[in-house]
Scaffold this motif. Structure first.
Motif, PDB file in Angstrom:
ATOM      1  N   LYS A 188     -13.322 -62.992  -4.575  1.00  0.00           N
ATOM      2  CA  LYS A 188     -11.995 -62.401  -4.415  1.00  0.00           C
ATOM      3  C   LYS A 188     -11.183 -62.493  -5.696  1.00  0.00           C
ATOM      4  CE  LYS A 188     -11.700 -62.832   0.530  1.00  0.00           C
ATOM      5  NZ  LYS A 188     -11.131 -63.503   1.689  1.00  0.00           N
ATOM      6  N   LEU A 189     -11.852 -62.316  -6.815  1.00  0.00           N
ATOM      7  CA  LEU A 189     -11.173 -62.442  -8.105  1.00  0.00           C
ATOM      8  C   LEU A 189     -10.230 -61.269  -8.332  1.00  0.00           C
ATOM      9  CD1 LEU A 189     -14.325 -63.406 -10.217  1.00  0.00           C
ATOM     10  CD2 LEU A 189     -12.586 -64.966  -9.344  1.00  0.00           C
ATOM     11  N   THR A 190      -8.982 -61.586  -8.738  1.00  0.00           N
ATOM     12  CA  THR A 190      -8.029 -60.528  -9.072  1.00  0.00           C
ATOM     13  C   THR A 190      -7.772 -60.507 -10.580  1.00  0.00           C
ATOM     14  OG1 THR A 190      -6.219 -62.065  -8.633  1.00  0.00           O
ATOM     15  CG2 THR A 190      -6.803 -60.558  -6.858  1.00  0.00           C
ATOM     16  N   LYS A 191      -8.164 -61.587 -11.251  1.00  0.00           N
ATOM     17  CA  LYS A 191      -7.848 -61.742 -12.673  1.00  0.00           C
ATOM     18  C   LYS A 191      -8.928 -62.612 -13.312  1.00  0.00           C
ATOM     19  CE  LYS A 191      -3.879 -63.310 -15.343  1.00  0.00           C
ATOM     20  NZ  LYS A 191      -3.867 -64.008 -16.339  1.00  0.00           N
ATOM     21  N   ILE A 192      -9.276 -62.305 -14.544  1.00  0.00           N
ATOM     22  CA  ILE A 192     -10.255 -63.121 -15.280  1.00  0.00           C
ATOM     23  C   ILE A 192      -9.509 -63.823 -16.407  1.00  0.00           C
ATOM     24  CG2 ILE A 192     -12.377 -63.024 -16.691  1.00  0.00           C
ATOM     25  CD1 ILE A 192     -12.890 -62.258 -13.797  1.00  0.00           C
ATOM     26  N   PRO A 193      -9.689 -65.148 -16.580  1.00  0.00           N
ATOM     27  CA  PRO A 193      -8.969 -65.844 -17.653  1.00  0.00           C
ATOM     28  C   PRO A 193      -9.403 -65.312 -19.027  1.00  0.00           C
ATOM     29  CG  PRO A 193     -10.209 -67.392 -16.267  1.00  0.00           C
ATOM     30  CD  PRO A 193     -10.581 -66.025 -15.834  1.00  0.00           C
ATOM     31  N   SER A 194      -8.457 -65.253 -19.956  1.00  0.00           N
ATOM     32  CA  SER A 194      -8.781 -64.689 -21.278  1.00  0.00           C
ATOM     33  C   SER A 194      -9.821 -65.541 -21.998  1.00  0.00           C
ATOM     34  CB  SER A 194      -7.520 -64.542 -22.120  1.00  0.00           C
ATOM     35  OG  SER A 194      -6.894 -65.790 -22.238  1.00  0.00           O
ATOM     36  N   GLU A 195      -9.950 -66.821 -21.610  1.00  0.00           N
ATOM     37  CA  GLU A 195     -10.939 -67.710 -22.247  1.00  0.00           C
ATOM     38  C   GLU A 195     -12.363 -67.179 -22.101  1.00  0.00           C
ATOM     39  OE1 GLU A 195      -8.539 -68.886 -20.321  1.00  0.00           O
ATOM     40  OE2 GLU A 195      -7.381 -70.174 -21.685  1.00  0.00           O
ATOM     41  N   LEU A 196     -12.617 -66.408 -21.057  1.00  0.00           N
ATOM     42  CA  LEU A 196     -13.972 -65.899 -20.848  1.00  0.00           C
ATOM     43  C   LEU A 196     -14.414 -65.025 -22.029  1.00  0.00           C
ATOM     44  CD1 LEU A 196     -16.152 -66.016 -18.466  1.00  0.00           C
ATOM     45  CD2 LEU A 196     -15.594 -63.626 -18.161  1.00  0.00           C
ATOM     46  N   GLY A 197     -13.444 -64.393 -22.670  1.00  0.00           N
ATOM     47  CA  GLY A 197     -13.740 -63.531 -23.814  1.00  0.00           C
ATOM     48  C   GLY A 197     -14.319 -64.277 -24.998  1.00  0.00           C
ATOM     49  N   ARG A 198     -14.248 -65.613 -24.957  1.00  0.00           N
ATOM     50  CA  ARG A 198     -14.783 -66.401 -26.073  1.00  0.00           C
ATOM     51  C   ARG A 198     -16.239 -66.778 -25.862  1.00  0.00           C
ATOM     52  NH1 ARG A 198     -10.463 -70.815 -26.003  1.00  0.00           N
ATOM     53  NH2 ARG A 198      -8.540 -69.613 -26.065  1.00  0.00           N
ATOM     54  N   LEU A 199     -16.783 -66.433 -24.694  1.00  0.00           N
ATOM     55  CA  LEU A 199     -18.193 -66.752 -24.435  1.00  0.00           C
ATOM     56  C   LEU A 199     -19.088 -65.602 -24.889  1.00  0.00           C
ATOM     57  CD1 LEU A 199     -18.317 -68.364 -20.880  1.00  0.00           C
ATOM     58  CD2 LEU A 199     -18.194 -69.467 -23.092  1.00  0.00           C
ATOM     59  N   PRO A 200     -20.195 -65.923 -25.557  1.00  0.00           N
ATOM     60  CA  PRO A 200     -21.095 -64.839 -26.000  1.00  0.00           C
ATOM     61  C   PRO A 200     -22.050 -64.412 -24.883  1.00  0.00           C
ATOM     62  CG  PRO A 200     -21.833 -66.942 -26.875  1.00  0.00           C
ATOM     63  CD  PRO A 200     -20.625 -67.243 -26.045  1.00  0.00           C
ATOM     64  N   LEU A 201     -21.484 -63.941 -23.765  1.00  0.00           N
ATOM     65  CA  LEU A 201     -22.317 -63.543 -22.624  1.00  0.00           C
ATOM     66  C   LEU A 201     -23.089 -62.272 -22.944  1.00  0.00           C
ATOM     67  CD1 LEU A 201     -19.836 -63.932 -19.636  1.00  0.00           C
ATOM     68  CD2 LEU A 201     -21.655 -65.491 -20.299  1.00  0.00           C
ATOM     69  N   GLU A 202     -24.277 -62.166 -22.357  1.00  0.00           N
ATOM     70  CA  GLU A 202     -25.056 -60.933 -22.493  1.00  0.00           C
ATOM     71  C   GLU A 202     -24.986 -60.099 -21.221  1.00  0.00           C
ATOM     72  OE1 GLU A 202     -28.939 -62.199 -23.731  1.00  0.00           O
ATOM     73  OE2 GLU A 202     -28.107 -63.107 -25.545  1.00  0.00           O
ATOM     74  N   SER A 203     -24.796 -60.786 -20.093  1.00  0.00           N
ATOM     75  CA  SER A 203     -24.758 -60.082 -18.816  1.00  0.00           C
ATOM     76  C   SER A 203     -23.634 -60.652 -17.956  1.00  0.00           C
ATOM     77  CB  SER A 203     -26.114 -60.250 -18.125  1.00  0.00           C
ATOM     78  OG  SER A 203     -26.032 -59.790 -16.802  1.00  0.00           O
ATOM     79  N   LEU A 204     -22.785 -59.765 -17.445  1.00  0.00           N
ATOM     80  CA  LEU A 204     -21.643 -60.205 -16.648  1.00  0.00           C
ATOM     81  C   LEU A 204     -21.535 -59.329 -15.403  1.00  0.00           C
ATOM     82  CD1 LEU A 204     -19.050 -61.899 -16.282  1.00  0.00           C
ATOM     83  CD2 LEU A 204     -17.868 -60.283 -17.770  1.00  0.00           C
ATOM     84  N   ASN A 205     -21.621 -59.951 -14.244  1.00  0.00           N
ATOM     85  CA  ASN A 205     -21.510 -59.212 -12.991  1.00  0.00           C
ATOM     86  C   ASN A 205     -20.229 -59.624 -12.272  1.00  0.00           C
ATOM     87  OD1 ASN A 205     -21.765 -57.943 -10.550  1.00  0.00           O
ATOM     88  ND2 ASN A 205     -23.919 -58.476 -10.262  1.00  0.00           N
ATOM     89  N   GLU A 213      -6.561 -54.801  -8.684  1.00  0.00           N
ATOM     90  CA  GLU A 213      -5.240 -55.167  -8.161  1.00  0.00           C
ATOM     91  C   GLU A 213      -4.245 -55.455  -9.273  1.00  0.00           C
ATOM     92  OE1 GLU A 213      -4.902 -58.382  -5.268  1.00  0.00           O
ATOM     93  OE2 GLU A 213      -6.317 -57.258  -4.008  1.00  0.00           O
ATOM     94  N   MET A 214      -4.691 -56.227 -10.275  1.00  0.00           N
ATOM     95  CA  MET A 214      -3.773 -56.598 -11.355  1.00  0.00           C
ATOM     96  C   MET A 214      -4.033 -55.819 -12.629  1.00  0.00           C
ATOM     97  SD  MET A 214      -3.494 -60.646 -10.642  1.00  0.00           S
ATOM     98  CE  MET A 214      -2.001 -60.950 -11.519  1.00  0.00           C
ATOM     99  N   ASN A 215      -5.222 -55.221 -12.729  1.00  0.00           N
ATOM    100  CA  ASN A 215      -5.554 -54.433 -13.921  1.00  0.00           C
ATOM    101  C   ASN A 215      -5.291 -55.187 -15.215  1.00  0.00           C
ATOM    102  OD1 ASN A 215      -6.700 -51.767 -13.775  1.00  0.00           O
ATOM    103  ND2 ASN A 215      -5.031 -51.322 -12.352  1.00  0.00           N
ATOM    104  N   ASP A 216      -5.629 -56.466 -15.241  1.00  0.00           N
ATOM    105  CA  ASP A 216      -5.374 -57.276 -16.420  1.00  0.00           C
ATOM    106  C   ASP A 216      -6.682 -57.443 -17.197  1.00  0.00           C
ATOM    107  OD1 ASP A 216      -4.928 -59.225 -18.294  1.00  0.00           O
ATOM    108  OD2 ASP A 216      -3.756 -60.518 -16.977  1.00  0.00           O
ATOM    109  N   TRP A 217      -6.744 -56.820 -18.370  1.00  0.00           N
ATOM    110  CA  TRP A 217      -8.015 -56.818 -19.123  1.00  0.00           C
ATOM    111  C   TRP A 217      -7.913 -57.604 -20.414  1.00  0.00           C
ATOM    112  CZ3 TRP A 217     -11.059 -55.436 -15.499  1.00  0.00           C
ATOM    113  CH2 TRP A 217     -10.663 -54.487 -14.570  1.00  0.00           C
ATOM    114  N   CYS A 218      -6.997 -58.570 -20.490  1.00  0.00           N
ATOM    115  CA  CYS A 218      -6.839 -59.372 -21.711  1.00  0.00           C
ATOM    116  C   CYS A 218      -8.156 -60.035 -22.121  1.00  0.00           C
ATOM    117  CB  CYS A 218      -5.792 -60.463 -21.484  1.00  0.00           C
ATOM    118  SG  CYS A 218      -4.138 -59.830 -21.640  1.00  0.00           S
ATOM    119  N   TRP A 219      -8.908 -60.479 -21.123  1.00  0.00           N
ATOM    120  CA  TRP A 219     -10.167 -61.188 -21.410  1.00  0.00           C
ATOM    121  C   TRP A 219     -11.156 -60.309 -22.173  1.00  0.00           C
ATOM    122  CZ3 TRP A 219     -14.635 -59.266 -19.034  1.00  0.00           C
ATOM    123  CH2 TRP A 219     -14.428 -58.364 -17.992  1.00  0.00           C
ATOM    124  N   MET A 220     -11.022 -58.989 -22.030  1.00  0.00           N
ATOM    125  CA  MET A 220     -11.946 -58.090 -22.726  1.00  0.00           C
ATOM    126  C   MET A 220     -11.659 -58.023 -24.219  1.00  0.00           C
ATOM    127  SD  MET A 220     -12.578 -54.771 -20.429  1.00  0.00           S
ATOM    128  CE  MET A 220     -13.449 -54.842 -18.875  1.00  0.00           C
TER     129      MET A 220
END
Ligand SMILES: [Zn+2]
Length: 428
Positions: A188-205, A213-220
């Motif tokens: 039920k995530l409505t927002k992703i913390p911006s800290e996630l953008g610091r991880l070198p992920l290859e795959s994100l589901n 709902e919040m349309n917050d894309w700062c983490w991107m």
């Protein structure tokens, strides 16, 4: 002396393998002190002990006058065989070459009756070398009760948390530096913390959450993630707009936007040069941007959308466009045009980042020119039919024709003249 190795035990008389394959073992060599005899003399007996999963207390082998053969031809590859007379067993040893060499030298000294530091181990009380626990790299949580109370191992490379009613991603998850794959779909995530953008992920589901709902894309905007991500799933999130920072994910190969409420895709999508699979089925798309033709997509799925008919009104508007008027151009616009005209390479070393962004995201006119300061009348919705020449596999509902939106660089554009001619045939 003790070494950590892999050993397979073969019985020479029965030819049966006591262990079907090489198993993790400890091999030890040293003297066993026997109890003193009537004269008070103690005898030292050289022994080798093999500890393994099968032989936890150790299989003991006498060394003196009991060695049948030692094969050391492949010691530099980390392989050797020691054969005993009693029991008639061969130990096929695999080990780090340097350790193995040291062990065989110690054995040789022992067989020659010499003393060596390496032989001073009291073999009677020897135990196996504890094997280090393998660091945990994967974790799957499929219900709320499985969420770890003590936290996540820092060694995780892959983390899956599904159907756990998760409402936010903890800071702890966002700081798992080794993480490559994160699947938090069905929460039920409505927002992703911006800290996630610091991880070198290859795959994100992130599928089946509530991020629209919040349309917050700062983490991107995180620099690491946008440079590493190859697969992104944002399906079933109630998205009404394509997240604008997403066009900067230049390594993205697979993008799933199925089951959202998208009406339009941005022209800047042409920046996603690595994209091979784009899924936008079951949305509300009315058209596609002509920029879709600039991509090299293998699979485009736009099944179940609301593609609208040819826009005759827009076409007529174009035919009635006034003549071009010369307007002063701002400096940044002139700079962007100059870079395009001279075909300068878009490398961050030589150009300001803002200029690179402008050039790689600006919509392209049908004539190939980039358009920067767009006026509303420069955007023509649903006036051409895309040819989809670069798309290998297209899935769409055949009852709907797909028309593409285009931008025109100005009334003097050669493509405009062509379009006008085409439309004047249709709307005389
Ligand atoms: Zn043009």
């Amino acid at each position: 002396m003790k070494i950590l190795c892999e050993v397979q035990v073969v019985n020479r008389t029965t030819q049966a393998n006591r262990t079907p394959k090489a198993v993790k073992s400890t091999l030890a060599i040293g003297y066993k002190q026997s109890a003193s005899d009537a004269n008070g003399n103690t005898k030292k007996e050289l022994e080798m002990v093999l500890f393994s999963g099968q032989a936890k207390t150790g299989s003991r082998y006498k060394v003196r006058d009991n060695i049948n053969a030692v094969h050391t031809k492949f010691v530099l590859d980390g392989k050797a065989t020691i054969g005993f007379k009693q029991p008639a067993e061969n130990l096929l040893i695999k080990c780090d070459p340097i350790q193995l060499k040291g062990f065989l030298q110690t054995l040789k000294l022992g067989m020659e009756g010499k003393d060596a530091i390496n032989l001073r181990l009291n073999i009677a009380g020897a135990t196996a070398i504890p094997q280090k626990a393998q660091p945990q790299v994967r974790m799957v949580i499929s219900k709320r009760s499985e969420y770890p109370i003590k936290g996540f191992p820092r060694t995780l490379k892959s983390l899956t948390i599904n159907n756990s009613q998760l409402v936010k991603l903890s800071f702890e998850i966002c700081s798992l530096r080794n993480l490559v794959k994160l699947d938090v779909s069905g929460n039920k995530l409505t927002k992703i913390p911006s800290e996630l953008g610091r991880l070198p992920l290859e795959s994100l589901n992130l599928g089946s959450n509530c991020l629209g709902e919040m349309n917050d894309w700062c983490w991107m905007r995180g620099s690491k993630l946008s440079q590493s991500l190859g697969e992104l799933d944002l399906s079933s999130n109630g998205l009404t707009h394509f997240p604008s920072p997403l066009v900067k994910f230049e390594r993205l190969v697979f993008l799933n936007l199925n089951y959202n409420e998208l009406i339009r895709l941005p022209f800047a999508i042409r920046r996603l040069k690595a994209l091979r699979k784009l899924h936008v089925s079951s949305n509300k798309l009315e058209s596609l941007p002509s920029a879709i033709e600039d991509l090299h997509i293998d699979q485009l799925d736009v099944w179940g959308n609301s593609f609208k008919a040819f826009n005759a009104e827009a076409a007529q508007q174009l035919a009635q466009q006034p003549a071009a008027t010369v307007t002063p151009q701002p400096l940044w616009l002139q700079a962007a045009r100059a870079v395009a005209n001279f075909k300068l390479p878009l490398s961050s070393g030589s150009l300001p980042a803002i200029l690179i962004e402008l050039i790689s995201e600006a919509p392209k006119c049908l004539c190939g020119k980039l358009c920067y300061a767009l006026r509303p009348e420069d955007l023509l919705q649903r006036v051409v039919q895309p040819k989809f020449t670069n798309i290998k596999n297209l899935t769409y509902s055949r009852e709907h024709q797909i028309y593409a939106d285009v931008v025109i660089c100005g009334p003097t554009c050669s493509a405009t003249q062509q379009l006008k001619a085409l439309f004047s045939l249709m709307f005389p």
